[in-house]
Design an enzyme around this catalytic site. Structure first.
Site: not given
Ligand code: PLP
Length: 394
Positions: A71-72, A237, A199, A151, A201, A325, A179
């Site tokens: 996600g990041t 890759t 994302s 989140n 996970h 985070c 989310q």
């Molecule tokens: N965006 C939101 C709303 C999230 O909750 C998160 C992770 O907690 C992310 C982005 C980041 O995702 P990733 O953990 O896959 O980098």
């Protein structure tokens, strides 16, 4: 001691079926998806299937799905990639003030590169109002990003309406659906968005793999330059097992989406009722109804969230203070502050996020432990004194 996991917004375990589907791609079908030979072709076949699955579920074309490292990266790519591609048109970017740090930190860096950023105000429930967005738009606005669901407090934004406002002014609209994916129905055509991230996970898939949906024709520069992967847009890759796992996890989540959401929401509501009945001076953060089915975020006045988390951990209950985070820092959550929650109250906040494997017994146990913990901590709190059964605040 039984261990209870109430932190599904931080991450989720990989489902057994997902893991089984991934396993051959580590050491049997291990080819580089970019290779020309049969090993490469086998890998490509799996990646293509995964791309088709993801595209079908969000109503996109396979060619509009780009796999990322999570996600990041997808958030970074959407914001930075669009800002750089469109800088000739303008330098104004708009994101909400309650976005994930993946967006906020990227926006801050872009400010240093000469872009102007408006961080949209939200109301007390973390909602972005269409009027607020309309007022923020300038002639040189090139990007608007508002997350699908928050989140920390679980508030669900009016993405479709906000996207329409952006498009009336011919501005690109992105939503971070990290989310929401696997939980809410996400149809990119119906929502109208130009880009969307998610994302693996967060929906029982593997960590370190995500998706950026980019509508055909959208101008966005690559941010990871390198090989020719992902149609020349994202070097690196391909994480074949990860991509296979993400698609399978999304497929399974989508299949049971409504059933799981209803069950998880029933646990959430039982928990909210229990807390509000048993514990005085609490505040449910986020919108009461426009919220993710799994999320209950509470502020417990006069005490520290970290102390509550520590006591729950000792009792075998895993929760989060702030977002996964931002916890670990002593700063109160930027989301709660943007909602106008005073700093002291923001410090006493805990996020509980439930999953389909949780039970009512676990919820009831947590309410009991929480009620005892809060009582104990408040008895020691200099801000809250209990005298002969009466509350007295100082
Ligand atoms: N965006 C939101 C709303 C999230 O909750 C998160 C992770 O907690 C992310 C982005 C980041 O995702 P990733 O953990 O896959 O980098």
């Amino acid at each position: 001691m039984k261990r209870i996991y109430f932190d599904h917004a931080a991450t989720t375990p990989v489902k057994k079926e997902v893991l089984e589907k991934m396993l051959p791609y580590f050491s049997e079908i291990y080819g580089n998806a970019n290779s020309q030979h049969m090993f490469g072709r086998d890998a490509v076949k799996a990646v293509d299937e995964a791309r088709d699955t993801v595209a079908r579920i969000i109503n996109a074309k396979p060619s509009e799905i780009y796999f990322t490292s999570g996600g990041t990266e997808a958030d970074n790519w959407a914001l930075r990639g669009a800002a750089h591609a469109l800088r000739g048109k303008g330098k104004h970017l708009i994101i909400s003030s309650v976005e994930h740090p993946a967006m906020i930190a990227t926006a801050k860096q872009l400010e240093k590169d000469g872009f102007d950023v408006t961080y949209l105000e939200v109301d007390k429930d973390a909602l972005v109002h269409p009027e607020t967005l309309k007022k923020a738009i300038r002639d040189d606005t090139i990007f608007i990003g508002v997350m699908t669901a928050n989140n920390e407090v679980g508030t669900i934004q009016p993405v479709k309406e906000l996207c329409e406002i952006a498009h009336e002014r011919k501005i690109l609209f992105f939503t971070d659906a990290v989310q929401a994916a696997g939980v809410l129905k996400l149809d990119v055509k119906e929502l109208g968005v130009d880009m969307m991230s998610f994302s693996g996970h967060k929906f029982y898939g593997p960590k370190g793999v995500g998706v950026l949906y980019i509508k055909g024709g959208t101008r966005v520069d690559p941010i990871l330059t390198g090989g020719h992967q992902e149609r020349m847009k994202r070097g690196g890759t391909t994480n074949v097992p990860g991509v296979v796992g993400l698609a399978e996890a999304l497929r399974l989540a989508d299949e049971k989406r409504e059933e799981n959401a209803a069950y998880v929401a029933s646990l959430r509501d039982r928990f909210i009722r229990g807390v509000e009945e048993r514990i005085p001076e609490v505040k449910l953060n986020g919108h009461r109804t426009k919220r993710l089915p799994a999320n209950a975020d509470f502020s417990f006045r006069y005490i520290e969230g970290e102390s509550i988390l520590f006591h729950l951990d000792l009792a075998g209950i895993a929760v989060s203070s702030g977002s996964a985070c931002s916890s670990g820092s002593l700063e109160p959550s930027h989301v709660l502050l943007a909602m106008g929650i005073p700093e002291e109250t923001a410090h006493g906040s805990i996020r509980f996020t439930f999953g389909p494997d949780n039970t009512e017994e676990e919820v009831d146990y947590a309410v009991n432990v929480l009620a005892d913990t809060v009582k104990k901590l408040r008895a020691m709190s200099p801000l809250f004194k209990v005298q002969e059964g009466e509350k007295q605040y100082v």
